[in-house]
Design a protein around this motif. Sequence first.
Motif, short mmCIF file in Angstrom:
data_model
loop_
_atom_site.label_atom_id
_atom_site.label_comp_id
_atom_site.label_asym_id
_atom_site.label_seq_id
_atom_site.Cartn_x
_atom_site.Cartn_y
_atom_site.Cartn_z
N VAL A 131 0.82 -1.22 0.00
CA VAL A 131 0.00 0.00 0.00
C VAL A 131 0.85 1.26 0.00
CG1 VAL A 131 -1.93 -1.13 1.14
CG2 VAL A 131 -0.20 0.05 2.53
N GLY A 132 2.13 1.15 0.33
CA GLY A 132 2.98 2.33 0.40
C GLY A 132 2.70 3.13 1.66
N ALA A 133 2.95 4.42 1.61
CA ALA A 133 2.72 5.30 2.76
C ALA A 133 1.22 5.47 2.98
CB ALA A 133 3.37 6.65 2.53
N VAL A 134 0.83 5.64 4.25
CA VAL A 134 -0.59 5.77 4.57
C VAL A 134 -0.84 7.04 5.37
CG1 VAL A 134 -1.03 3.30 4.51
CG2 VAL A 134 -0.32 4.37 6.66
N GLY A 135 -2.04 7.61 5.17
CA GLY A 135 -2.46 8.78 5.93
C GLY A 135 -3.63 8.43 6.81
N LEU A 136 -4.44 9.40 7.14
CA LEU A 136 -5.60 9.15 8.00
C LEU A 136 -6.70 8.41 7.27
CD1 LEU A 136 -5.81 12.63 9.82
CD2 LEU A 136 -4.92 10.47 10.73
N HIS A 137 -6.83 8.66 5.95
CA HIS A 137 -7.92 8.04 5.20
C HIS A 137 -7.53 7.62 3.79
CE1 HIS A 137 -8.32 11.80 2.95
NE2 HIS A 137 -8.26 12.45 4.10
N ALA A 138 -6.29 7.78 3.42
CA ALA A 138 -5.84 7.43 2.06
C ALA A 138 -4.51 6.71 2.11
CB ALA A 138 -5.73 8.71 1.21
N ASN A 139 -4.15 6.09 0.99
CA ASN A 139 -2.84 5.44 0.92
C ASN A 139 -2.14 5.78 -0.39
OD1 ASN A 139 -3.62 3.46 -1.14
ND2 ASN A 139 -4.81 2.49 0.49
N GLU A 140 -0.85 5.55 -0.40
CA GLU A 140 -0.01 5.95 -1.52
C GLU A 140 -0.37 5.22 -2.81
OE1 GLU A 140 4.79 6.37 -2.59
OE2 GLU A 140 4.13 5.38 -0.72
N LYS A 141 -0.63 3.92 -2.74
CA LYS A 141 -0.84 3.15 -3.97
C LYS A 141 -2.02 3.67 -4.78
CE LYS A 141 -3.92 -0.52 -2.26
NZ LYS A 141 -4.22 -1.97 -2.30
N ASN A 142 -3.11 4.07 -4.10
CA ASN A 142 -4.29 4.56 -4.81
C ASN A 142 -4.08 5.96 -5.38
OD1 ASN A 142 -5.68 2.19 -4.24
ND2 ASN A 142 -6.60 3.01 -2.37
N LEU A 143 -3.42 6.81 -4.61
CA LEU A 143 -3.23 8.19 -5.04
C LEU A 143 -2.26 8.28 -6.21
CD1 LEU A 143 -3.07 10.04 -1.59
CD2 LEU A 143 -5.04 9.68 -3.08
N THR A 144 -1.18 7.50 -6.17
CA THR A 144 -0.22 7.55 -7.28
C THR A 144 -0.87 7.04 -8.56
OG1 THR A 144 0.68 5.35 -6.71
CG2 THR A 144 1.79 7.28 -5.79
N LEU A 145 -1.69 6.01 -8.46
CA LEU A 145 -2.35 5.48 -9.65
C LEU A 145 -3.31 6.51 -10.24
CD1 LEU A 145 -2.81 3.07 -11.54
CD2 LEU A 145 -4.62 2.30 -9.99
N ALA A 146 -4.03 7.22 -9.37
CA ALA A 146 -4.98 8.24 -9.85
C ALA A 146 -4.26 9.34 -10.62
CB ALA A 146 -5.75 8.82 -8.67
N VAL A 147 -3.13 9.83 -10.08
CA VAL A 147 -2.39 10.91 -10.73
C VAL A 147 -1.77 10.41 -12.03
CG1 VAL A 147 -0.41 12.46 -10.52
CG2 VAL A 147 -1.96 12.16 -8.58
N VAL A 148 -1.20 9.22 -12.01
CA VAL A 148 -0.55 8.68 -13.21
C VAL A 148 -1.54 8.47 -14.34
CG1 VAL A 148 0.42 6.52 -14.12
CG2 VAL A 148 1.52 7.67 -12.19
N LYS A 149 -2.74 7.98 -14.03
CA LYS A 149 -3.73 7.77 -15.08
C LYS A 149 -4.22 9.10 -15.66
CE LYS A 149 -6.53 4.19 -14.80
NZ LYS A 149 -7.52 3.19 -14.35
N LYS A 150 -4.35 10.12 -14.81
CA LYS A 150 -4.72 11.44 -15.31
C LYS A 150 -3.60 12.00 -16.19
CE LYS A 150 -7.78 12.80 -11.48
NZ LYS A 150 -8.97 13.21 -12.26
N LEU A 151 -2.36 11.80 -15.79
CA LEU A 151 -1.21 12.25 -16.58
C LEU A 151 -1.17 11.55 -17.93
CD1 LEU A 151 1.52 13.64 -17.04
CD2 LEU A 151 2.57 11.81 -15.67
N GLY A 152 -1.36 10.25 -17.92
CA GLY A 152 -1.37 9.50 -19.17
C GLY A 152 -2.48 9.95 -20.10
#
Length: 399
Positions: free
Chosen positions: A37-58
Motif C-alpha cells: 500500500v505504500g505510505a498511509v495517511g488518516l484516510h488514504a494510501n499511496e498506492k491509490n493516489l499515485t495510480l490516480a495521478v498517473v492515469k490522469k497524466l497519461g
Amino acid sequence: MSVPVAASGAPYGGAPRAGETRKFVVTLDAGHGGHDVGAVGLHANEKNLTLAVVKKLGALIRKHLGEDVKVVYTRDGDYFVTLDGRASKANNAKSDLFVSVHINSVAKSAKNRTTVEGCQVYTLGLHKTAENLAVAKRENAVMELEGDNNARYAGFDPNSLESDIVFELSQSKRLDQSIEFADAVHTELIETAGRSPKGVRQAGFWVLWATSMPAVLIELDFICNPRSEDYLSSENGQDEMARAIYNAFCAYFNTYGSQVVGHKVEAKRIGKPLKRNTSDTQGKRSASEDRNSADYSSKPSPALKDACKPIPDDEGTSEKPYYRIQLAASGRPFGKHAPELRGYSDAEYYFEGGLYKYTVGPYSSEKKARKSLEKIRKDFPDAFIIVVEYGKRVGMIGG
C-alpha cells in the motif's frame, strides 16, 4: 547485476530510420500497488493516489500528444509489480523517459509529522544526506516484499550504505537529461500545483538505476500531513499535479522529442501558473526557498577560488527576450577550468531548483543562438537554448 546503458549518441529507444517515424515512448510508473500500500495517511494510501495521478497524466499525454507519444504504464490497476518488473517494462518498451510517481511520509515519531510538506524530485545518484537516504531506503524496501528478492537483486541490501557504490557505475549522459526533467517537474509542481519546494535531489533508487533511459522519481507531497493528504486525495489536487507533470513533460519533449519522432515538435503547456493567496502556506516560499526560482538575482556563491561567474543581475532588463545556451547542470559548483565544462571557461551560471546551471551567451536572437548551438553540440550533444525575459528563464528550445 549488469549496468543498463543506452546506445551512445542515439535516442534511448533508437532513432527512426530514414523515411520512417516512431513515437516517443514514456513509461509512467505508479508507485506501489496490490498488497504493497505504500505510505498511509488518516484516510488514504499511496498506492491509490499515485495510480490516480498517473492515469490522469497519461490521459493528458494521449489527448494532446497522442500522435507523437506512446504511453506505457507499469501498472494500470491495483496490483503488485516488482521493482525489477517496473524497470523491465520500461526497458522492453524501449522507452525514452521513465517517470515514477510516489508520495512521501516521515516516521510516526517525527515531531513535524503533521506539518511537513512539499514536493521532492529525485534522479539517480549517491545519497547526499540522511534525509535522501531515508527516502531511498523506504522506496527500495519494496523488494523485501518479493519472495525471490535475493536472486533477483543479487544481494542488494536496501538498508546498506555500502550498496551505494553500485550506483556510481550508472552516472552517464542520461543523468544530465534526468536532472533537466526533474528540475522542470519540481518547478511545475510549485507553480501549477502550489506545492512547497523541497528541491531536486539525487539518491540511490534501484528502479532508477535499472532503467536504461532518463528517469526521475517524484514525491508529490507528504501524506502524513492531513492538509496535504486532503489535497492529494481531492479531484482538483490530482488534476493539478497531473497537469504540472504534463507541463514539465512538454518542455522536455520540445527539447528532445524531435530527435525521436523525426520532425519538429511543439507541445504546449496547459493553463497558467497559479496565483496563491499569501495566507496559503502551501503556496508560500521562504527566503531560502526563493533560490529554487529561475531568478538570476538569487544566487549562492560557489566556494571555489576559480569559480565561474553568476549571470549578471542587470542582464536582460529590457522588455525584449534574449537567449543563452545551457551546457550542463550540477548539484555542485564548477570552477572555470572544470573538466565538465570542456574548455568553456567563459560559462556563467544561474541557480534553479537546487542546481547550478551553466550557460554561455547572451544572444540577441534565436537565429544567432542556433548557429552557436550547432558548434557547441560537438562538445555538449544535449545542450539547448533557454529563453530569458526580465532576468528570468521562461522557456527552452531544443532541436
